[in-house]
Scaffold this active site. Sequence first.
Site, PDB file in Angstrom:
ATOM      1  N   ARG A 118       0.698  -0.991  -0.096  1.00 60.66           N
ATOM      2  CA  ARG A 118      -0.136   0.409  -0.072  1.00 60.66           C
ATOM      3  C   ARG A 118       0.868   1.401   0.290  1.00 60.66           C
ATOM      4  O   ARG A 118       1.361   1.113   1.014  1.00 60.66           O
ATOM      5  CB  ARG A 118      -0.893   0.434   1.725  1.00 60.66           C
ATOM      6  N   HIS A 142      -3.004  10.057   0.430  1.00 61.59           N
ATOM      7  CA  HIS A 142      -2.601  10.717   2.090  1.00 61.59           C
ATOM      8  C   HIS A 142      -2.598  11.828   2.301  1.00 61.59           C
ATOM      9  O   HIS A 142      -0.809  12.322   2.131  1.00 61.59           O
ATOM     10  CB  HIS A 142      -0.990   9.750   1.569  1.00 61.59           C
ATOM     11  N   GLU A 192      -7.700   8.145   6.565  1.00 64.70           N
ATOM     12  CA  GLU A 192      -7.785   9.171   6.979  1.00 64.70           C
ATOM     13  C   GLU A 192      -8.852  10.139   7.126  1.00 64.70           C
ATOM     14  O   GLU A 192      -7.967  10.978   8.187  1.00 64.70           O
ATOM     15  CB  GLU A 192      -7.158   9.190   8.009  1.00 64.70           C
ATOM     16  N   ASN A 217      -7.386   1.670   9.757  1.00 63.39           N
ATOM     17  CA  ASN A 217      -5.884   1.797  10.478  1.00 63.39           C
ATOM     18  C   ASN A 217      -5.798   1.976  11.896  1.00 63.39           C
ATOM     19  O   ASN A 217      -6.764   3.002  12.881  1.00 63.39           O
ATOM     20  CB  ASN A 217      -5.155   3.231  10.329  1.00 63.39           C
ATOM     21  N   TYR A 263      -3.747   2.057  15.967  1.00 64.10           N
ATOM     22  CA  TYR A 263      -2.559   1.368  16.599  1.00 64.10           C
ATOM     23  C   TYR A 263      -3.131   1.878  18.227  1.00 64.10           C
ATOM     24  O   TYR A 263      -1.998   1.068  18.926  1.00 64.10           O
ATOM     25  CB  TYR A 263      -2.125   3.331  16.134  1.00 64.10           C
ATOM     26  N   GLU A 283      -2.703  -0.274   8.240  1.00 63.90           N
ATOM     27  CA  GLU A 283      -2.113   0.644   9.245  1.00 63.90           C
ATOM     28  C   GLU A 283      -2.140  -0.023  10.386  1.00 63.90           C
ATOM     29  O   GLU A 283      -3.065  -0.392  10.522  1.00 63.90           O
ATOM     30  CB  GLU A 283      -1.933   1.816   9.256  1.00 63.90           C
TER      31      GLU A 283
END
Length: 493
Positions: free
Chosen positions: A79, A123, A168, A294, A296, A354
């Site tokens: 990606r 992005h 995002e 994504n 985290y 991600e």
Amino acid sequence: MTTPSFSFPDGFHWGAATAAYQIEGAVHEGGRGESIWDRWSHIPGNTLNGDTGDVACDHYHRWQEDIELMRQLGITAYRFSIAWPRVIPNGTGSVNPAGIGFYDRLVDALLEAGITPFPTLYHWDLPQVLEDEGGWPLRSTAYAFADYATVVAEHLGDRVKHWWTINEPFCVADLGYRVGEKAPGRHSDHDFLAAAHHVLLGHGLAVQAMRTVSPDANIGIVANVDNHIPVSAHPADQRAAALAHAVNAGWYLDPVLRGEYPEAAVNHHHWDQREVAPGDLDIISTPVDHHGVNYYTRKLHEDEGIDDSERPDPILTADLPRTTMGWEVYPDGLRELLVRFNDEYDLPPVYITENGAAFPDTVEDGAVHDEDRRDYLERHVSAAAEAVAAGVDLRGYFVWSLMDNYEWARGYGQRFGLVRIDYDTQERIPKDSYHWLASVIASARSSSGESGEEAVDDAGDEVVVEGLTADQPAVEDGPVDHRDGGGDVEVGG
Ligand code: FCB
């Protein structure tokens, strides 16, 4: 170092992710136009040490070496993002042949290496010309984005079959136009609300436009989702966490997957929805082929009006190990969110687009022994496998990031890579986590009988072996509860 094995469906993609401004450098080469990140990062005080993406990982010149690193890692998918100002330097109008040519060669070389390209169209690098005209708060920017997406699909759609529109939207709109910690760095509630709607409108328009030129394309959007958790089972804390979830995730997922904005978040922002024209939500909710997550970390929430004495025991505290971003390491959150989304939405196939961690790596005798990153990745991949066992149609996992890179306002201070970059020499040093992941992927690919050749053949297809989705065999070593210090509070969702 033992190689754990994880249970995923055949055809599952093991990937790595990057973004154009974070790795390419060469900002003045090949006819590239200026982006909002070029402009904003050069304003003193905006980024750590005044760092910019002018050179970054010099990937624009070293892309062949980087593809070789990917090939040796064994990933089946990559990606990356396409820089709008390289392809259409003025945002609208003429296409820059050198710009699209760069991605054309990149795609060919990836396919040649047996790696399926999963490009992201946006992005965060809006052409500065469009920002000067008003940026994402203008409705016309959504249409400009769809035109750019169409140009890219026309050029690459014969070989690229998996696309992400926007990375995002929360960061683009909220952090870029309201909080101001990302380019273009505005501080305006109104601009944020307008930008958020137009980013989603641009996504929907792009999906429709790309399908007309590339009917077999798989297209989706990538949303960042933290796991928002109440500090206690007190209803007021539960409400605080639910609101945070609606404002951060629901605001972007509900319109795309349900065709409506979440009422709690609309009320929270006092949004009169003046930007929403008739038919917009139909465009935004044009069915997508896949969805990107994504993930985290987690975020804890409390209602500040409540005294601790009113809270039932136990109260969660932010005491998990942290990465150098300050983010708590909470792998269970990934499984919880994937299962929650699967329950709450009519989800298309999902990819973890991600997941990864920044740690204070050091080089010792030419090696980076990043045990902390390996542990982070292993626990999150394990959580992803648990989500599959719980019925989530997960098709791939992309590590953020293939290599250390420019971490936006935090400059070069955060190292997320499987590969270390020496920014003085541009030397690439695969870390221990790279070698670990290579062995995990090799064992997964060999146990599914896949060879590199087959990966090339699969490049254009969404391959999942019949019967190996919801009814997956359980995780081989059994589900592991990694929650350390989380207490036993029931979390909403
Ligand atoms: C995500 C961004 C990515 C990178 C990681 C750490 O929000 O999409 O570019 O900065 O965080």
